[in-house]
Design a protein around this motif. Structure first.
Motif: not given
Length: 61
Positions: A28-30, A32-47
């Motif tokens: 579950r820890v991995w 959660i980390l994967a979801v957070v990393a995916g959201l971070l990549v998506c947001c940064c690429s959109a910006v």
């Protein structure tokens, strides 16, 4: 007072926290980390995409 307590009246040894290695083995820890990393990549690429479009004149501010 012979034993060490954790402040709630119980012994401190009864309420041990899991070690870092035990937490790292938890899937579950991995997840959660994967979801957070995916959201971070998506947001940064959109910006970055928006900034590139603004700087090249594709979008008007």
């Amino acid at each position: 007072m012979t034993g060490t307590t954790d402040g709630d009246g119980g012994a401190a040894d009864d309420a041990r926290r899991p070690s870092v290695a035990a937490v790292a083995r938890d899937r579950r820890v991995w997840l959660i980390l994967a979801v957070v990393a995916g959201l971070l990549v998506c947001c940064c690429s959109a910006v970055v995409g928006t900034l590139v479009a603004l700087s090249s004149g594709l979008l008007t501010a």
